[in-house]
Design an enzyme around this catalytic site. Structure first.
Site, short mmCIF file in Angstrom:
data_model
loop_
_atom_site.label_atom_id
_atom_site.label_comp_id
_atom_site.label_asym_id
_atom_site.label_seq_id
_atom_site.Cartn_x
_atom_site.Cartn_y
_atom_site.Cartn_z
N ASP A 11 57.83 36.72 36.08
CA ASP A 11 57.74 36.30 37.48
C ASP A 11 56.63 37.11 38.14
O ASP A 11 56.56 38.34 37.96
CB ASP A 11 59.07 36.54 38.19
N ASP A 33 58.22 31.70 38.97
CA ASP A 33 58.57 31.93 37.58
C ASP A 33 57.50 31.24 36.74
O ASP A 33 57.50 30.01 36.61
CB ASP A 33 59.96 31.34 37.30
N ASN A 64 57.03 31.73 33.53
CA ASN A 64 57.52 31.53 32.16
C ASN A 64 56.53 32.01 31.10
O ASN A 64 56.37 31.37 30.06
CB ASN A 64 57.88 30.06 31.94
N ASP A 95 69.53 37.58 33.87
CA ASP A 95 68.60 36.50 34.20
C ASP A 95 67.48 37.09 35.06
O ASP A 95 67.08 38.22 34.85
CB ASP A 95 69.32 35.33 34.88
N HIS A 96 66.98 36.37 36.03
CA HIS A 96 65.84 36.84 36.83
C HIS A 96 66.28 37.79 37.94
O HIS A 96 67.41 37.70 38.45
CB HIS A 96 65.12 35.65 37.48
N GLU A 138 64.13 27.00 40.59
CA GLU A 138 65.27 26.49 39.81
C GLU A 138 66.51 26.36 40.70
O GLU A 138 67.60 26.83 40.37
CB GLU A 138 65.54 27.37 38.59
N ASP A 185 68.38 30.22 39.71
CA ASP A 185 69.19 29.56 38.68
C ASP A 185 70.45 28.93 39.29
O ASP A 185 71.57 29.30 38.94
CB ASP A 185 69.56 30.53 37.56
N TYR A 236 57.61 26.75 39.65
CA TYR A 236 58.53 26.95 38.54
C TYR A 236 57.88 26.30 37.33
O TYR A 236 57.95 25.08 37.14
CB TYR A 236 59.90 26.35 38.85
#
Length: 276
Positions: free
Chosen positions: A241, A168, A170, A266-267, A45, A10, A129
């Site tokens: 992920d 990721d 999603n 977040d991740h 990202e 990110d 991603y």
């Protein structure tokens, strides 16, 4: 035995150059990754410009990762600026063939720097991603098309040699992959359509390595919403992920788990160890 790490960072720029509290936490995570001494580090990202890392970025990266070379792809003309983007760092002893795949996804997804693939003598390593279905699921149809194109791409690689795919994705595949499945069936990342898309990927001949190693363990996640201050404290997370491998090498996997990212929401990074 080879060691892999994957992390949706990110914003690589923020992680390298910002003085914010979040950036400082990101750098602590990077230190943990470096201490693990992986052969490969996949970042999603990255949010770098179309021209890639700046001179300042490269200087900082050389200091942080002196034993690694890297490849990157960014969102380019025809797509949003400084959006999405991926990078793979790999030990300098390796000499991969690098491709930036074009999978005939809905426009402008192929222009957003969402994928990188490294080819070696015995396997492919590819990072992704995956596009989000969007607010109000306004991109769900495009997301479904992406999932089909991506599954076909992985299948084409697998026809040549075994594949290690990470990133990721999603999507939380099963109800045990998120804390609150009942209230999220119409949320991006947990619609029936997205879950079916992930099932289709697995049905092409791929294994979710975390489930292969850990079975139906619950309460283990890779992402906690930043907007909800207590999400990580309460472990109200999602597992979105993944490390996937070709079915024929699944029994070569010895470790597939999450790395501790401390208080950073977040991740969190995920790791894979495989005898390949």
């Amino acid at each position: 035995m080879k060691k892999f790490v994957s992390w949706n960072i990110d914003s690589l720029n923020a992680a390298l150059t910002s003085d914010s509290n979040r950036a400082q936490m990101s750098r602590e995570v990077l230190k943990s990754i470096i201490a693990y001494d992986p052969d490969f580090i996949s970042l999603q990202e990255t949010k770098l410009p179309a021209t890639g890392p700046t001179k300042k970025h490269l200087e900082i990266m050389e200091d942080l990762f002196p034993d690694y070379d890297h490849v990157w792809t960014s969102s380019r003309e025809g797509a949003r600026k400084s959006y999405a983007g991926t990078m793979i760092l790999y030990k300098k002893e390796f000499n991969p063939i690098v491709t930036v795949p074009h999978i005939c996804a809905p426009e402008p997804m192929d222009l957003e720097g969402r994928m990188l693939t490294l080819e070696f003598d015995d396997f492919f390593f590819t990072t992704v991603y995956t596009p989000n279905a969007g607010d109000g699921l306004n991109r769900l149809k495009e997301r479904q098309d992406w999932d089909k194109c991506y599954a076909n791409y992985l299948s084409s690689l697998d026809a040549d040699k075994p594949v290690i795919a990470t990133g990721d994705f999603n999507v939380a595949h099963k109800e045990i992959d998120l804390k609150n499945p009942e209230s999220n069936h119409m949320s991006a990342g947990f619609t029936d359509e997205e879950r079916e898309g992930f099932t289709n990927i697995l049905n092409k001949g791929f294994t979710d390595t975390f489930r292969h190693v850990h079975g139906d363990v619950e309460g283990v996640y890779t992402w906690w919403a930043q907007r909800v201050k207590t999400s990580k404290i309460n472990n109200s997370g999602w597992r979105i992920d993944y490390f996937l491998v070709s079915d024929r090498i699944k029994d070569k996997v010895s470790k597939s788990e999450m790395m501790d990212s401390g208080d950073r929401q977040d991740h969190t990074p995920i790791i894979l160890e495989i005898d390949i």
